[in-house]
Scaffold this motif. Structure first.
Motif, PDB file in Angstrom:
ATOM      1  N   ARG A 136       6.595   5.722  11.021  1.00  0.00           N
ATOM      2  CA  ARG A 136       5.085   5.610  11.211  1.00  0.00           C
ATOM      3  C   ARG A 136       4.566   6.943  10.475  1.00  0.00           C
ATOM      4  NH1 ARG A 136       1.707   7.397  15.390  1.00  0.00           N
ATOM      5  NH2 ARG A 136      -0.524   6.197  15.299  1.00  0.00           N
ATOM      6  N   GLU A 137       5.276   8.187  11.128  1.00  0.00           N
ATOM      7  CA  GLU A 137       4.936   9.574  10.786  1.00  0.00           C
ATOM      8  C   GLU A 137       4.871   9.716   9.079  1.00  0.00           C
ATOM      9  OE1 GLU A 137       5.804  12.273  14.572  1.00  0.00           O
ATOM     10  OE2 GLU A 137       7.596  11.464  13.131  1.00  0.00           O
ATOM     11  N   GLN A 138       6.218   8.987   8.663  1.00  0.00           N
ATOM     12  CA  GLN A 138       6.144   9.282   7.121  1.00  0.00           C
ATOM     13  C   GLN A 138       5.194   8.417   6.464  1.00  0.00           C
ATOM     14  OE1 GLN A 138       7.899  11.614   5.919  1.00  0.00           O
ATOM     15  NE2 GLN A 138       9.995  10.448   5.169  1.00  0.00           N
ATOM     16  N   VAL A 185       1.890  10.482   6.579  1.00  0.00           N
ATOM     17  CA  VAL A 185       1.953  11.681   5.829  1.00  0.00           C
ATOM     18  C   VAL A 185       1.761  11.148   4.143  1.00  0.00           C
ATOM     19  CG1 VAL A 185       3.490  13.348   4.552  1.00  0.00           C
ATOM     20  CG2 VAL A 185       3.602  13.059   6.991  1.00  0.00           C
ATOM     21  N   LEU A 186       2.329  10.115   3.712  1.00  0.00           N
ATOM     22  CA  LEU A 186       2.170   9.679   2.466  1.00  0.00           C
ATOM     23  C   LEU A 186       0.695   9.310   2.522  1.00  0.00           C
ATOM     24  CD1 LEU A 186       3.391   8.419   0.036  1.00  0.00           C
ATOM     25  CD2 LEU A 186       3.638   6.419   1.214  1.00  0.00           C
ATOM     26  N   GLU A 187       0.053   8.537   3.221  1.00  0.00           N
ATOM     27  CA  GLU A 187      -1.390   8.031   2.875  1.00  0.00           C
ATOM     28  C   GLU A 187      -2.321   9.209   3.297  1.00  0.00           C
ATOM     29  OE1 GLU A 187      -2.183   4.611   5.267  1.00  0.00           O
ATOM     30  OE2 GLU A 187      -0.537   3.177   4.264  1.00  0.00           O
ATOM     31  N   GLY A 238      -0.646  12.520   0.725  1.00  0.00           N
ATOM     32  CA  GLY A 238      -0.275  12.022  -0.594  1.00  0.00           C
ATOM     33  C   GLY A 238      -1.508  11.734  -1.684  1.00  0.00           C
ATOM     34  N   TYR A 239      -2.538  11.174  -0.803  1.00  0.00           N
ATOM     35  CA  TYR A 239      -3.697  10.817  -1.428  1.00  0.00           C
ATOM     36  C   TYR A 239      -4.344  12.003  -2.036  1.00  0.00           C
ATOM     37  CZ  TYR A 239      -8.687   9.655  -1.807  1.00  0.00           C
ATOM     38  OH  TYR A 239      -9.931   9.567  -2.311  1.00  0.00           O
ATOM     39  N   HIS A 240      -4.479  12.973  -1.411  1.00  0.00           N
ATOM     40  CA  HIS A 240      -5.051  14.486  -1.800  1.00  0.00           C
ATOM     41  C   HIS A 240      -4.098  15.199  -2.887  1.00  0.00           C
ATOM     42  CE1 HIS A 240      -8.275  14.571   0.965  1.00  0.00           C
ATOM     43  NE2 HIS A 240      -7.498  14.314   1.909  1.00  0.00           N
ATOM     44  N   PHE A 241      -2.860  14.797  -2.531  1.00  0.00           N
ATOM     45  CA  PHE A 241      -1.752  15.611  -3.428  1.00  0.00           C
ATOM     46  C   PHE A 241      -2.040  14.762  -4.873  1.00  0.00           C
ATOM     47  CE2 PHE A 241       2.809  15.003  -5.222  1.00  0.00           C
ATOM     48  CZ  PHE A 241       2.909  16.350  -5.378  1.00  0.00           C
ATOM     49  N   SER A 242      -2.138  13.766  -4.977  1.00  0.00           N
ATOM     50  CA  SER A 242      -2.216  12.873  -6.294  1.00  0.00           C
ATOM     51  C   SER A 242      -3.531  13.549  -6.948  1.00  0.00           C
ATOM     52  CB  SER A 242      -2.169  11.309  -6.072  1.00  0.00           C
ATOM     53  OG  SER A 242      -1.107  10.836  -5.399  1.00  0.00           O
ATOM     54  N   ARG A 279       0.844  -1.257  -0.040  1.00  0.00           N
ATOM     55  CA  ARG A 279       0.086   0.007   0.080  1.00  0.00           C
ATOM     56  C   ARG A 279       0.764   1.171  -0.127  1.00  0.00           C
ATOM     57  NH1 ARG A 279      -5.309   1.692   1.646  1.00  0.00           N
ATOM     58  NH2 ARG A 279      -5.347   3.616   2.551  1.00  0.00           N
ATOM     59  N   THR A 280       1.842   1.121   0.683  1.00  0.00           N
ATOM     60  CA  THR A 280       2.973   2.332   0.793  1.00  0.00           C
ATOM     61  C   THR A 280       3.591   2.548  -0.515  1.00  0.00           C
ATOM     62  OG1 THR A 280       3.291   2.033   3.383  1.00  0.00           O
ATOM     63  CG2 THR A 280       4.835   3.240   2.134  1.00  0.00           C
ATOM     64  N   TYR A 281       4.013   1.497  -1.076  1.00  0.00           N
ATOM     65  CA  TYR A 281       4.736   1.471  -2.160  1.00  0.00           C
ATOM     66  C   TYR A 281       4.025   2.178  -3.322  1.00  0.00           C
ATOM     67  CZ  TYR A 281       7.287  -0.079  -6.476  1.00  0.00           C
ATOM     68  OH  TYR A 281       7.765  -0.151  -7.677  1.00  0.00           O
TER      69      TYR A 281
END
Length: 274
Positions: A78-80, A83-85, A88-92, A6-8
């Motif tokens: 965990r913090e990274q 942030v990604l999830e 990053g979701y809204h960023f995409s 999921r992270t990848y």
């Protein structure tokens, strides 16, 4: 799907959509003719200042993408991941919608472009109020996360809504009514940023909105000297800049902090991003 997969996937999605956004900006917006009659409205800014803003935003967003792969001892895995999830979701989504907008704007499909802008506005406001990136305390991470993915894009969307909307309704200085209406609507560039500054101490939105309002003022001054739009633009840009400066330097920090306490101490409600 495992946590690692999921992270990848989020990383790949962010990179691909960021590349798509860059392609759209370069192919359809940067250094293109957006100041012909169809685009010339009371909300059209100075092209040079607009291009600088877009390039600066893309460079800051590059830092956001790069931090996915950086190893910072002050930030846990965990913090990274959060942030990604979360961001990053809204960023995409922002990147994809931004590409669609520049394409439609270039081809003068202003109605559909305006719809896309409002969808993207909802996307950014969701990120803003749900995940509270403005509450990040570390200045470096505030720049990397909040300024690049929320503050600068949010100010740009506001600017684009009025520019694209004016083009949609053919506000090209042909009659008095559109000019008078624009003279009233430009004060939204004061009210909305002031709200974010005073209520959330978000001087990122303040400085970026001030810059884009300055772009409008310069653009209007060079286009239609006899008018009020550029005068109002300079007044609004200066006011928002001063307010942002006072908050960022701590002069108004106490009053803003009191507002945040009334709202429920937002800075304590975003532990995953602080």
């Amino acid at each position: 799907m495992s946590s690692e997969s999921r992270t990848y996937s989020f990383k790949i999605l962010s990179i691909l959509t960021y590349a798509l956004s860059i392609y759209g900006e370069v192919r359809y917006f940067l250094f293109r003719t957006h100041h012909s009659r169809s685009y010339l409205t009371p909300f059209t800014g100075n092209s040079t200042l607009d291009y600088i803003y877009v390039i600066a935003t893309l460079l800051l967003q590059l830092l956001f993408v790069v931090q996915y792969f950086s190893q910072d001892g002050t930030v846990s895995a965990r913090e990274q991941k959060n942030v990604l999830e979360q961001v990053g979701y809204h960023f995409s989504i922002y990147n994809v919608l931004n590409f669609i907008w520049v394409y439609l704007f270039k081809h003068k499909r202003f109605l559909f472009a305006e719809i896309v802008l409002f969808v993207n506005l909802f996307n950014l406001l969701s990120l803003y109020f749900i995940h509270k990136t403005y509450a990040i305390k570390d200045l470096g991470r505030w720049f990397t996360i909040h300024l690049s993915t929320v503050a600068l894009p949010l100010s740009w969307i506001q600017y684009a809504i009025f520019w694209n909307g004016a083009a949609l309704f053919h506000s090209h200085y042909d009659s008095l009514l559109p000019r008078l209406l624009a003279n009233l609507l430009i004060w939204e560039f004061l009210l909305v940023p002031a709200f974010f500054i005073v209520v959330f101490a978000d001087y990122g939105v303040g400085f970026s909105s001030s810059y884009l309002t300055l772009s409008i003022a310069v653009g209007q001054l060079l286009t239609k000297v006899i008018g009020l739009q550029w005068i109002f633009g300079f007044v609004i840009a200066g006011t928002i800049f001063l307010l942002s400066l006072l908050v960022s330097t701590g002069v108004l920090a106490g009053k803003v902090a009191n507002n945040n306490n009334v709202l429920g101490s937002d800075r304590e409600q975003a532990p995953l991003l602080t």
